[in-house]
Enzyme design. Structure first.
Site, PDB file in Angstrom:
ATOM      1  N   THR A 155      50.000   2.728  24.486  1.00 15.18           N
ATOM      2  CA  THR A 155      50.053   1.563  24.214  1.00 15.18           C
ATOM      3  C   THR A 155      51.155   1.443  23.370  1.00 15.18           C
ATOM      4  O   THR A 155      51.798   2.392  22.736  1.00 15.18           O
ATOM      5  CB  THR A 155      48.666   1.115  23.242  1.00 15.18           C
ATOM      6  OG1 THR A 155      47.673   1.335  24.106  1.00 15.18           O
ATOM      7  CG2 THR A 155      48.656  -0.360  22.803  1.00 15.18           C
ATOM      8  N   ARG A 187      43.871  -9.298  28.328  1.00 12.74           N
ATOM      9  CA  ARG A 187      43.359  -8.212  28.581  1.00 12.74           C
ATOM     10  C   ARG A 187      43.180  -7.897  30.081  1.00 12.74           C
ATOM     11  O   ARG A 187      42.727  -9.030  30.801  1.00 12.74           O
ATOM     12  CB  ARG A 187      42.221  -7.776  27.820  1.00 12.74           C
ATOM     13  CG  ARG A 187      40.999  -6.566  27.903  1.00 12.74           C
ATOM     14  CD  ARG A 187      42.038  -5.490  27.370  1.00 12.74           C
ATOM     15  NE  ARG A 187      41.004  -4.287  27.059  1.00 12.74           N
ATOM     16  CZ  ARG A 187      41.350  -3.129  26.928  1.00 12.74           C
ATOM     17  NH1 ARG A 187      42.796  -2.918  27.266  1.00 12.74           N
ATOM     18  NH2 ARG A 187      40.707  -2.058  26.662  1.00 12.74           N
TER      19      ARG A 187
END
Length: 587
Positions: free
Chosen positions: A398, A109
């Site tokens: 995404t 992340r």
């Protein structure tokens, strides 16, 4: 550059040649010695673009690990699907090793710069509008994908590091056909943001001021050069030197410049985190911990189970799906954040006693669901974890891919740049993320902080939810995940229920109408049968239903049944499924 587990020299599709220099041999201990029979189901890959699937299959045909295939596929996705993910973003990778049964959550992340502040998206006591924040330099976090590539390849990879990038390098130099999905985004993004104005991005996506059209041939030599450097030098080519300086310069540029520095970029590290598993029907469903939201699906499954039994009809099951989501989303929104910064009470939230208590709090259809309290009565320390009300907005930019290799190892990987085309800022052939807007942007002095509040070097909470499932014999049963912003937990939950409880095929599960129940409203995808019937049912039951013509899911899943692999690519996107038969099947 990296050592490999086995030495291979073979010609591959797309003219890849894998060299053996520097590779060490892997132990040739047969699987049977580890207590498992040999894997005979073959290999499979599914992702959101045919070029990415072919890159994965090239690695699998060469004997590569599922991680090798995932890296090759994602490097291609960053080229052909830049609106969704890329080198300038982050990713979660859930990896299962069949030989020893181990599973690891690799957290790639993005991270906030050291100069980030809790109020950096506030102006005169008011929160910045999303569009302004999205397009600002403040929105850019340190990208994690390239470090994730390197760290996972070092641990699992079988093929030479450089070979993983060759499909994407070749495609970037030779060119590819612009897909309808990318082309359809461009006019809309130009109206909302600055993609058509930003240096580099404007010339690439809007040549001569005109947005790229579907079917147009497109080359990206800058991207090829960047990948070539990464292939030769490793992640240091990205996290230091010319590329790192260019990333920092773009983040520090106006409007609304951010604080990201080359020091922030050089300091980036991935994390290896735990995986939590819970039973559902005759299966074991495994999910990565926070900052992923995947464990919210474990809550949803348990609540769904509490609301249904083996005699429940589909109407009862649908209402159970809705109420399970409403309860789990309320808890996820309130408690989840970066576990390196906040204490996320996952074990209390997943405790059977709490979930029974939570099921009994099933809200009326017209009520606003609120979070529960998973702590024992009188546990005063719990007050410190009752965070302020969450205000996070998360946009759907995404992509997800699922892979099973020829030895039965599996990868569930979800990657992102946050909003479509990320921040719209261009560096060395790729776009930078706007992941800092995945934090709760609103801050009120004197009030309880939000679990997902901005902080220096903190990872924003993510809805990304890669999942791997095992059957009653502890053999691989399912690999799933989806893009979709805040709707990801609902999309993935649907795939789990549809396959594991309703006995749907993977494609039937992916194509079934999406139902998203977060907060008071329930979104139902009525453009897909039987969506209209579902919407009517829920409206009659008293829910506030929003009828949607489409949803932004991108479910890519693989199911193992009777020793055979079957897969699905969500028809709402442009993906495919690739299959490699087991050797005895191929003869």
């Amino acid at each position: 550059m990296h050592a490999c587990r086995i030495a291979i020299s073979v010609s591959l599709t797309l003219a890849i040649f894998l060299v053996t220099t520097g590779c060490s041999s892997a132990p040739d201990t047969p699987k049977e010695e580890a207590g498992r029979s040999a894997w005979t189901a073959g290999a499979m890959a599914t992702a959101a673009n045919p070029h990415a699937v072919e890159a994965a299959m090239a690695m699998l045909r060469a004997g590569g690990h599922a991680v090798d295939a995932a890296i090759a596929a994602h490097a291609v996705l960053g080229l052909v699907e830049p609106q969704s993910s890329g080198l300038g973003g982050g990713a979660f990778m859930l990896v299962y090793e069949r030989e020893d049964g181990q599973m690891v959550f690799h957290d790639g992340r993005e991270i906030a710069p050291a100069g980030a502040t809790v109020d950096m998206f506030m102006r005169d006591g008011k929160v910045m509008g999303f569009l302004d924040a999205w397009q600002s330099g403040k929105s850019i976090g340190v990208p994690g994908v390239v470090a994730l590539y390197e760290d996972t390849h070092r641990r699992y990879g079988k093929l030479p590091w450089a070979s993983l990038f060759q499909p994407a390098i070749d495609l970037a130099r030779e060119g590819f056909v612009v897909s309808p999905r990318m082309a359809n985004f461009l006019p809309r993004v130009a109206e909302l943001g600055r993609l058509d104005e930003n240096p580099g991005a404007a010339d690439y996506f809007y040549p001569d001021g005109v947005p790229l059209q579907a079917g147009q041939h497109l080359q990206n030599p800058e991207y090829a050069d960047t990948l070539t450097r990464i292939a030769r030098e490793g992640s240091s080519a990205f996290y230091s030197g010319e590329i790192a300086r260019a990333i920092a310069e773009q983040a520090q540029a106006g409007p609304e410049p951010g604080t990201l520095t080359v020091e922030d970029i050089a300091a980036y590290r991935t994390r290896e985190r735990k995986v939590l598993c819970r039973p559902f029907r005759d299966n074991r469903v495994c999910a990565p911990v926070a900052p992923s939201s995947a464990t919210a699906q474990l809550m949803m499954l348990s609540l769904y189970d509490a609301f249904t039994d083996q005699n429940s009809d589909r109407n009862t099951q649908l209402r159970a799906m809705v109420d399970a989501q409403r309860l789990a989303y309320a808890d996820r929104d309130h408690y989840y954040g970066d576990p390196d910064f906040v204490s996320v009470p996952l074990q209390p939230l997943l405790a059977p006693d709490y979930l029974r208590q939570r099921a009994a709090q099933r809200f009326a259809p017209d009520a606003l669901p609120r979070h529960g309290n998973p702590f024992a009565a009188g546990q005063q320390a719990a007050q410190q974890l009752l965070w302020g009300a969450d205000t996070t907005e998360e946009v759907a930019g995404t992509s997800h891919l699922s892979i099973v290799d020829a030895e039965g190892n599996a990868v569930s990987m979800t990657a992102t740049v946050e909003a479509p085309f990320g921040s719209g800022r261009w560096v060395a052939g790729f776009l930078l993320n706007n992941e800092m807007t995945d934090f709760a942007r609103e801050y009120t002095p004197g009030e309880a902080p939000q679990a997902n509040a901005v902080a220096p070097r903190k990872r924003p909470r993510s809805s990304m939810s890669p999942i791997i499932v095992f059957d009653a014999k502890d053999e691989l049963r399912m690999v799933t995940g989806s893009p979709g912003g805040n709707s990801i937990p609902a999309y993935v939950f649907k795939s789990l229920v549809a396959v594991l409880d309703w006995n749907m095929t993977p494609q039937e599960a992916a194509d079934y109408p999406n139902i998203v129940a977060r907060g008071k409203d329930v979104r139902v995808e009525v453009s897909v049968a039987p969506g209209q019937e579902i919407a009517d049912l829920l409206e009659q039951a008293g829910y506030s239903v929003q009828q949607r013509e489409g949803e932004n899911s991108g479910l890519h899943l693989i199911v193992v049944a009777d020793g055979q692999l079957s897969g699905a690519a969500d028809s709402r996107r442009e993906g495919t499924v690739g299959t490699l038969p087991a050797p005895q099947q191929a003869r």
